[in-house]
Design a protein around this motif. Structure first.
Motif, PDB file in Angstrom:
ATOM      1  N   GLY A 145       1.136  -0.895   0.167  1.00  0.00           N
ATOM      2  CA  GLY A 145      -0.034   0.371  -0.125  1.00  0.00           C
ATOM      3  C   GLY A 145       0.487   0.915   0.041  1.00  0.00           C
ATOM      4  N   SER A 146       2.289   1.353  -0.128  1.00  0.00           N
ATOM      5  CA  SER A 146       3.129   2.085  -0.240  1.00  0.00           C
ATOM      6  C   SER A 146       3.071   2.735  -1.738  1.00  0.00           C
ATOM      7  CB  SER A 146       4.568   2.002   1.020  1.00  0.00           C
ATOM      8  OG  SER A 146       4.118   1.031   1.547  1.00  0.00           O
ATOM      9  N   SER A 147       3.534   4.310  -1.438  1.00  0.00           N
ATOM     10  CA  SER A 147       3.703   5.049  -2.756  1.00  0.00           C
ATOM     11  C   SER A 147       5.125   4.788  -3.639  1.00  0.00           C
ATOM     12  CB  SER A 147       3.184   6.310  -2.418  1.00  0.00           C
ATOM     13  OG  SER A 147       4.210   6.736  -3.824  1.00  0.00           O
ATOM     14  N   LEU A 148       5.156   4.757  -4.399  1.00  0.00           N
ATOM     15  CA  LEU A 148       5.972   4.024  -5.464  1.00  0.00           C
ATOM     16  C   LEU A 148       6.545   5.697  -6.154  1.00  0.00           C
ATOM     17  CD1 LEU A 148       9.299   2.268  -5.488  1.00  0.00           C
ATOM     18  CD2 LEU A 148       7.616   0.891  -6.807  1.00  0.00           C
ATOM     19  N   ASP A 149       7.766   5.886  -6.600  1.00  0.00           N
ATOM     20  CA  ASP A 149       8.069   7.148  -7.497  1.00  0.00           C
ATOM     21  C   ASP A 149       6.031   7.578  -7.589  1.00  0.00           C
ATOM     22  OD1 ASP A 149      10.234   6.276  -7.501  1.00  0.00           O
ATOM     23  OD2 ASP A 149       9.776   5.046  -9.734  1.00  0.00           O
ATOM     24  N   GLY A 150       6.100   7.988  -6.415  1.00  0.00           N
ATOM     25  CA  GLY A 150       5.168   9.102  -6.352  1.00  0.00           C
ATOM     26  C   GLY A 150       3.326   8.293  -6.663  1.00  0.00           C
ATOM     27  N   SER A 151       3.803   7.468  -6.629  1.00  0.00           N
ATOM     28  CA  SER A 151       2.057   6.063  -6.710  1.00  0.00           C
ATOM     29  C   SER A 151       1.326   6.413  -6.177  1.00  0.00           C
ATOM     30  CB  SER A 151       2.284   5.258  -7.144  1.00  0.00           C
ATOM     31  OG  SER A 151       2.541   4.602  -5.875  1.00  0.00           O
TER      32      SER A 151
END
Length: 262
Positions: A145-151
């Motif tokens: 559920g974390s954000s990767l590259d602004g996702s």
């Protein structure tokens, strides 16, 4: 690297813990496998989590990825969440020692500094997502559920860790550090900020920039600066915690070797 144990065909009878994004099955003394146990969202969250662990590679204060398997993510097995340790202390009407407070604070701050440099925002920062290893080191964990590259993240942080003016859907360094301030408050007191108030009251207080008194706390200034969004990045937090640690005479740690610095 820890040896990867055989992955069982069936998980029936294997001890496990349920999480928001899947089940964590204890497949050996040194490894667990995190696998989806419900819907497509869980599968997508674990897919992203696997990508994040691969991006992060190896860091002493982040749970170690052992393998990506068709059945899930294989991770090193650690003791238990920092939250559990704090609840045990709370039950005994005790608090962590100043050495433990500054040690765990610095280790999580180092982990946050690193993940931010890798384009990752953990989003759901809390003591329940920090694990203690067998040497009592704190390790940031759970990137489902974390954000990767602004996702856009697929999980929301606790109300105790969220400022109404900081976007949940567009996590930032400031939203991460705000949550970290609440984590530090809990580490030192064993209680979440405003633990005795309902969610609506907490939102109103945070909206008005009213926070629990931290003036007598070891990390009080750091916590307040996190809550007041006065840090530009996690490196500044690391520096402030190191100053406090040195003033207390607590040993500092090299984040790459675990050796004492002083």
């Amino acid at each position: 690297m820890a040896q990867i144990p055989p992955i069982p065909e069936s998980f029936t009878g294997i001890p496990w813990n349920a999480g928001m994004s899947g089940g964590v099955f204890h497949i050996s003394d040194s490894a667990v496998i995190k696998k989806p146990i419900s819907d497509d969202l869980c599968r997508e969250q674990l897919r992203i989590e696997g990508q994040i662990y691969q991006r992060l590679k190896s860091h002493p204060y982040i749970t170690k990825l052992l393998a990506i398997h068709e059945k899930g993510i294989v991770l090193e097995r650690l003791q238990y969440p920092l939250r559990q340790r704090l609840l045990d202390l709370q039950k005994d009407r005790q608090q962590p020692t100043p050495r433990e407070v500054t040690r765990w604070a610095l280790q999580v701050a180092e982990a946050l500094r690193y993940i931010h440099s890798c384009g990752v925002k953990q989003v759901d920062i809390g003591t329940y997502n920090v694990l203690l290893d067998w040497d009592e080191n704190a390790k940031l964990s759970d990137f489902a559920g974390s954000s990767l590259d602004g996702s856009e993240p697929t999980l929301a942080p606790s109300v105790h860790s969220t400022h109404p003016r900081l976007s949940i859907m567009q996590p930032s360094v400031q939203s991460e550090l705000f949550a970290f301030g609440s984590l530090l408050y809990e580490v030192e007191t064993t209680y979440k900020p405003y633990h005795d108030k309902n969610e609506g009251d907490i939102e109103d207080l945070f909206e008005a920039d009213e926070y629990p008194d931290t003036s007598e706390m070891i990390l009080g200034d750091v916590i307040k600066k996190c809550w007041m969004t006065q840090y530009s990045n996690a490196s500044e937090v690391v520096a402030d915690i190191r100053v406090i640690q040195n003033l207390l005479g607590a040993p500092s740690y090299n984040p790459l070797t675990h050796d004492h610095i002083n």
